[in-house]
Scaffold this active site. Structure first.
Site, PDB file in Angstrom:
ATOM      1  N   LYS A 112       0.843  -1.201   0.000  1.00 16.48           N
ATOM      2  CA  LYS A 112       0.000   0.000   0.000  1.00 16.48           C
ATOM      3  C   LYS A 112       0.882   1.257   0.000  1.00 16.48           C
ATOM      4  O   LYS A 112       0.690   2.162  -0.812  1.00 16.48           O
ATOM      5  CB  LYS A 112      -0.916  -0.005   1.239  1.00 16.48           C
ATOM      6  CG  LYS A 112      -1.879   1.162   1.260  1.00 16.48           C
ATOM      7  CD  LYS A 112      -2.685   1.211   2.529  1.00 16.48           C
ATOM      8  CE  LYS A 112      -1.879   1.847   3.625  1.00 16.48           C
ATOM      9  NZ  LYS A 112      -2.598   2.061   4.874  1.00 16.48           N
ATOM     10  N   ASP A 156      -6.532   0.986   1.109  1.00 20.32           N
ATOM     11  CA  ASP A 156      -6.601   1.167   2.558  1.00 20.32           C
ATOM     12  C   ASP A 156      -7.992   0.739   3.040  1.00 20.32           C
ATOM     13  O   ASP A 156      -8.761   0.143   2.285  1.00 20.32           O
ATOM     14  CB  ASP A 156      -6.259   2.613   2.940  1.00 20.32           C
ATOM     15  CG  ASP A 156      -7.391   3.581   2.599  1.00 20.32           C
ATOM     16  OD1 ASP A 156      -8.315   3.190   1.852  1.00 20.32           O
ATOM     17  OD2 ASP A 156      -7.367   4.717   3.097  1.00 20.32           O
TER      18      ASP A 156
END
Ligand code: SF4
Length: 245
Positions: free
Chosen positions: A128, A146
């Site tokens: 991420k 997320d």
């Protein structure tokens, strides 16, 4: 939107949703202040368990004191801990920044690398974070999965996957690559301002007609408009055709 929706129909619906998100959130952007890839890498590490606002309050002094990977590699631990203290977990984070600096100096000539495969070898940089860095520091398209992203694409039935990497691959098939970075920002903005985890503002959401989860939150326009958040509440209400709260 039925369970028998074809792949093509899902792709078309996903792209219409992406277009509406663009209209709803023209101000979407990376909310971590930075002026170069190293600063963004540092800010993303500090953002773990902290708000972007909290990180932005801490980083001006930090970035003024530590300008290069070598500066972090040779940092005085106590001083560095003091500078990141307000972001929480300061011992771990200071340790991560020192190790990040050392890894960059040892393996990448002090520069933040530009590929996902290299970025994820760095301490505390997961997929991420790597995509945040690629998308916002290097203009390489990246999807940032997320918690907002996971919740919203699930509500839109873009995918039934639960694992962030599988979600990333599923969304990558629906949306054109050049749009990945901005889509990620817009999804996060929609998650913060409209499609909240607990009470989404369904009755004041421009995506209502395309969303299989419409009705998860209040559908009454007045009640829903009160749930809108952020600096563009009036605009969001107007776009959804409901009275501003
Ligand atoms: S209609 Fe409701 S569940 Fe669907 S995106 Fe909008 S706020 Fe979220």
């Amino acid at each position: 939107m039925s369970t028998t929706e074809t792949d093509l129909a899902r792709k078309r619906r996903a792209r219409r949703i992406a277009k509406l998100l663009e209209e709803a959130h023209p101000d979407a952007h990376c909310e971590l202040d930075h002026t170069n890839p190293l600063e963004l890498a540092v800010a993303t590490i500090l953002s773990a368990q902290s708000t972007d606002k909290g990180v932005n309050e801490a980083t001006p002094k930090l970035f003024a004191r530590y300008r290069t990977a070598a500066d972090y590699a040779s940092a005085d631990r106590a001083e560095l801990e003091g500078l990141v203290k307000t972001t929480g977990f300061f011992r771990n984070k200071a340790d991560a920044l020192i190790k990040l600096g050392q890894a960059l100096v040892d393996r990448f000539d002090g520069e933040v690398p530009r590929t996902l495969d290299e970025l994820v070898t760095l301490p505390w940089i997961g997929r991420k974070t790597a995509n945040v860095i690629l998308g916002n520091a290097f203009d390489v398209p990246g999807l940032t999965v997320d918690t907002h992203f996971q919740r919203l694409v699930g509500r839109w039935a873009w995918t039934t996957e639960k694992d962030p990497v599988k979600i990333e691959f599923a969304v990558a098939k629906l949306i054109e690559k050049r749009d990945w970075t901005m889509l990620s920002h817009r999804i996060i903005f929609h998650g913060r301002r409209v499609c909240h985890a607990r009470k989404p503002a369904c009755g004041a959401c421009t995506l209502a007609k395309l969303c299989p989860s419409y009705g998860t939150g209040p559908t009454d326009p007045v009640a829903a408009a009160k749930l809108l958040k952020g600096p563009r509440v009036a605009e969001l209400a107007a776009l959804a055709g409901v009275p501003a709260p």
